[in-house]
Scaffold this motif. Structure first.
Motif, PDB file in Angstrom:
ATOM      1  N   ASP A 140       0.732  -1.456  -0.195  1.00 54.14           N
ATOM      2  CA  ASP A 140       0.048   0.115  -0.103  1.00 54.14           C
ATOM      3  C   ASP A 140       1.032   1.181  -0.072  1.00 54.14           C
ATOM      4  OD1 ASP A 140      -3.102   0.668   1.200  1.00 54.14           O
ATOM      5  OD2 ASP A 140      -1.542   2.278   1.823  1.00 54.14           O
ATOM      6  N   ARG A 141       0.376   2.049  -0.913  1.00 54.12           N
ATOM      7  CA  ARG A 141       1.400   3.041  -1.000  1.00 54.12           C
ATOM      8  C   ARG A 141       1.953   4.145   0.538  1.00 54.12           C
ATOM      9  NH1 ARG A 141       0.917   7.624  -5.890  1.00 54.12           N
ATOM     10  NH2 ARG A 141      -0.993   6.139  -6.341  1.00 54.12           N
ATOM     11  N   ASP A 142      -0.115   4.424   0.910  1.00 55.50           N
ATOM     12  CA  ASP A 142       0.526   5.440   2.167  1.00 55.50           C
ATOM     13  C   ASP A 142       0.747   4.317   3.393  1.00 55.50           C
ATOM     14  OD1 ASP A 142      -0.729   7.192   0.600  1.00 55.50           O
ATOM     15  OD2 ASP A 142      -2.933   6.185   0.893  1.00 55.50           O
ATOM     16  N   THR A 143       0.314   3.270   3.942  1.00 52.63           N
ATOM     17  CA  THR A 143       0.754   2.088   5.199  1.00 52.63           C
ATOM     18  C   THR A 143       2.180   1.790   5.036  1.00 52.63           C
ATOM     19  OG1 THR A 143      -0.245   0.866   4.647  1.00 52.63           O
ATOM     20  CG2 THR A 143      -1.713   2.292   5.708  1.00 52.63           C
ATOM     21  N   GLY A 144       2.671   1.645   3.568  1.00 49.47           N
ATOM     22  CA  GLY A 144       3.296   0.709   3.698  1.00 49.47           C
ATOM     23  C   GLY A 144       3.742  -0.382   4.102  1.00 49.47           C
ATOM     24  N   ARG A 145       2.229  -0.838   3.855  1.00 46.40           N
ATOM     25  CA  ARG A 145       2.395  -2.568   4.481  1.00 46.40           C
ATOM     26  C   ARG A 145       1.885  -3.454   3.239  1.00 46.40           C
ATOM     27  NH1 ARG A 145      -1.556  -2.562   9.952  1.00 46.40           N
ATOM     28  NH2 ARG A 145      -0.086  -1.656  11.142  1.00 46.40           N
ATOM     29  N   ALA A 146       2.066  -5.037   2.951  1.00 43.81           N
ATOM     30  CA  ALA A 146       1.917  -5.753   2.226  1.00 43.81           C
ATOM     31  C   ALA A 146       0.819  -5.762   1.679  1.00 43.81           C
ATOM     32  CB  ALA A 146       2.060  -6.958   2.636  1.00 43.81           C
ATOM     33  N   LYS A 147      -0.420  -5.137   0.564  1.00 43.10           N
ATOM     34  CA  LYS A 147      -1.599  -5.906   0.363  1.00 43.10           C
ATOM     35  C   LYS A 147      -1.822  -6.935   0.235  1.00 43.10           C
ATOM     36  CE  LYS A 147      -2.440  -1.994  -2.636  1.00 43.10           C
ATOM     37  NZ  LYS A 147      -3.079  -1.483  -4.584  1.00 43.10           N
ATOM     38  N   GLY A 148      -1.165  -8.292   0.765  1.00 39.53           N
ATOM     39  CA  GLY A 148      -1.227  -9.681   0.570  1.00 39.53           C
ATOM     40  C   GLY A 148      -1.196 -10.633  -0.411  1.00 39.53           C
ATOM     41  N   PHE A 149      -0.706  -9.786  -2.145  1.00 32.57           N
ATOM     42  CA  PHE A 149      -0.336 -10.541  -2.791  1.00 32.57           C
ATOM     43  C   PHE A 149       1.236 -10.657  -3.121  1.00 32.57           C
ATOM     44  CE2 PHE A 149      -0.811  -8.159  -6.476  1.00 32.57           C
ATOM     45  CZ  PHE A 149      -1.769  -7.108  -6.161  1.00 32.57           C
ATOM     46  N   ALA A 150       1.318 -11.209  -4.009  1.00 31.70           N
ATOM     47  CA  ALA A 150       3.008 -10.896  -4.525  1.00 31.70           C
ATOM     48  C   ALA A 150       3.225 -11.828  -5.361  1.00 31.70           C
ATOM     49  CB  ALA A 150       3.983 -11.349  -3.010  1.00 31.70           C
TER      50      ALA A 150
END
Lengths: 340, 291
Positions: free
Chosen positions: B245-255
């Motif tokens: 996620d661009r704002d939070t820097g957390r992974a979105k759940g896929f790679a």
């Protein structure tokens, strides 16, 4: 010269005033609040709360005990300077555009705005500092201005005359005791925005939207000097010690956003009072200057702008050292005091 | 609350225990020999980090004679919104502006006018110096005023009517379609072919979608390095992309994980599908070809 910026107001400043000793600055703006500041360091002494509308004007009595304000909530109010306590409220049918204490502080003058159903008038109240909140409800004098409305007014020396500036550029003179019309001149072509006195109130300076400021004698209303600039003027002040006048103005607020700060001419202009020549400018505001006030001790000046800032300036040596060749030859070095 | 005080009391409360670690050292004031003072203070910033602030302060006393009325007014207590605030200018209402050079001078207006005029004249001169050159015939006039504009195109472009009878000397690679009457898309511009070719490569260069795995249900605290390590067991991993996620820097759940060899990818797909990672069960499949 490092100005001190006072940012206690959220909207455009309408008037700033020094007290007689030049140590406190009072400022009013369209945000309903009156602020008092120490001029030396810009520290805010306090705020006066109670007005319900934009404030147009403020004045302090010679002893710095009472403060008068007037605004768009159709009231004129009297405050205790030291505590911020509201002492008295006078209600009117229209807004108060200007208040001023007489030189002895025993009379207070207010200019009421012309509205539908209300004529423009000058009201004068007797003030007794001892009485506190028990000030008279009845005006001591009321002058009805039934032609061009009054924009500014003030007491002459000894409160002998009341000088009124009008919307059509006229300046009229009235008897301070009886309210009788005495004289009138038409020095300006557009509305008069400000009248400020010389220290002894024997002459005054008027500023007008017609881009000129004029030095006028109180007794005979003789135009002594004229200062023509290239921008509408909102305020003009006469400096003690040095023979200068400070003019403030700038493009009307509504046109400001369409022009750059440089074009807008938002500068305080210093003119030589006698030689009618511009000697310098002080930049800083990014909106028109709505009022310039001079420290009665002559050490500085402050300006209130449409941008919401008050800028307090303490003059440095170059200001006091400047003198024209002829002034040096006479040995006065450009100071009023030396000449007297 | 001082640090020494809390230590003296034997505390059993776990919350108080935690507090004790966070107790800041007392601010210090050191008087230097040259008359200055060094103030050291500590605070905890928004990130919970301890910040040490060292300020060196020099006191200069400026004595000023004022009359007693002014002196008395200086002692007044504050009121209104300032009520109860400490003595001295507050930074939220009072700031010092930048220095303004103010020097009155006798002929301000004329000198100022000259300066302004100079500025204006300079700009004018600069404009004058800039040579006008027609792009069609190189004459000293604007291209739009060129007498040949209907019959000839600007240099470097095929003329509208006369064709290539006058061969331009220099062909500018990738130049914009200057002066022409209509817009020329980039890929049709001269030398623009090269720009067009680069497009297909994309941001990451050529990639082999055949050996790329799509990993879903990834913990939002996952890191690319973790994934690389996990999948590295099965073969050489060429690329790991973890959507964040661009704002939070957390992974979105896929790679996406790309392998050098497709057989390694197949092995990883088989083994890692259903693998528990960071309290979630991974789902691994072959990525579909990007459209």
């Amino acid at each position: 010269m490092r100005p001190i910026l006072l940012s206690g107001h959220e909207r455009a400043l309408t008037q700033v005033k020094y007290n007689k000793d030049g140590d406190i600055i009072f400022s009013v703006s369209k945000d309903h609040i009156v602020c008092a500041w120490y001029s030396a360091n810009g520290e805010r002494l306090g705020t006066y709360h109670g007005h319900q509308g934009a404030l147009w004007t403020v004045d302090v009595d010679p002893t710095s005990t009472l403060l008068a304000t007037g605004g768009a909530d159709n009231t004129m109010r009297l405050w205790e300077v030291e505590t911020g306590k509201l002492l008295k409220t006078w209600d009117f049918g229209s807004s108060i555009k200007r208040v001023e204490f007489s030189p002895d502080g025993r009379q207070l003058l207010g200019v009421t705005e012309k509205r539908v159903g209300h004529v423009s008038s000058i009201v004068v109240y007797d003030i007794d500092a001892e009485k506190g909140t028990e000030q008279s409800d009845e005006h001591a004098l009321r002058i009805v201005i039934d032609y061009s409305k009054a924009t500014v007014a003030g007491f002459s020396y000894h409160a002998k005359y009341i000088i009124v500036g009008h919307e059509d550029g006229k300046i009229s003179q009235w008897d301070g005791k009886t309210g009788e019309w005495l004289n009138e001149i038409e020095p300006h072509e557009a509305d008069i925005t400000d009248i400020q006195w010389a220290p002894d109130r024997t002459y005054f300076i008027s500023a007008s939207k017609d881009k000129t400021a004029k030095l006028i004698g109180t007794t005979d209303l003789e135009i002594m000097k004229s200062y023509a600039t290239d921008t509408p003027l909102n305020s003009a002040a006469i400096t003690p010690i040095k023979d200068y006048v400070i003019l403030g103005g700038g493009q009307a607020a509504m046109d400001v956003t369409t022009t750059s700060a440089r074009q807008g001419k938002f500068e305080a202009r210093f003119w030589h009072k006698i030689f009618e020549e511009e000697i310098g400018r002080v930049r800083g505001h990014f909106g028109p200057l709505n009022y310039v006030a001079v420290d009665p001790t002559g050490k500085g000046y402050c300006s209130g702008g449409e941008d919401g800032y008050v800028r307090v300036h303490h003059f440095d040596k170059t200001y006091f050292d400047f003198a024209y060749e002829v002034e040096r030859e006479l040995g006065t070095n450009g100071t009023t005091q030396a000449r007297i | 609350m001082s640090a020494t005080l809390t230590k003296a009391k034997p505390t059993t409360d776990w919350a108080a225990d935690e507090d004790e670690d966070d107790v800041l050292p007392q601010p210090e004031v050191i008087k230097n020999k040259d008359g200055t003072e060094t103030h050291i203070s500590y605070r905890i910033n928004d990130d919970g980090k301890k910040i040490k602030t060292i300020r060196k302060i020099k006191h200069t006393v400026i004595r000023q004679e004022v009359n007693h009325r002014v002196a008395e007014r200086r002692t007044w207590s504050k009121f209104g919104v300032e009520n109860g605030r400490k003595v001295g200018p507050q930074s939220d209402t009072t700031t010092v502006g930048e220095n303004i050079e103010f020097k009155p001078r006798a002929n301000y207006k004329t000198t100022q006018a000259v300066e302004d005029k100079d500025l204006f004249a300079n700009q004018k001169a600069k404009l004058k110096e800039a040579k006008i050159k027609c792009r069609i015939c190189s004459g000293e006039h604007w291209t739009s005023k060129c007498p040949y504009k209907d019959t000839m195109a600007p240099e470097g472009e095929p003329g509208p009517g006369l064709g290539d009878s006058e061969e331009p000397e220099a062909t500018q690679a990738g130049s914009l379609g200057q002066g022409g009457s209509s817009y020329v898309p980039p890929h049709l511009r001269k030398g623009g072919a090269a720009t067009g070719e680069r497009m297909s490569g994309g941001k990451y260069g050529e990639r082999d979608d055949l050996a790329t795995l799509r990993v879903t249900n990834v913990s939002e605290f996952a890191e690319e390095a973790d994934l690389r390590e996990m999948f590295g067991r099965f073969g050489h991993v060429t690329r790991v992309f973890l959507a964040k996620d661009r704002d939070t820097g957390r992974a979105k759940g896929f790679a996406f994980v790309s392998f050098a060899d497709r057989s390694d990818a197949a092995k990883a797909c088989e083994k890692m599908d259903g693998f528990g990672y960071g309290h979630l069960i991974l789902r691994v499949e072959f990525a579909k070809k990007a459209t």
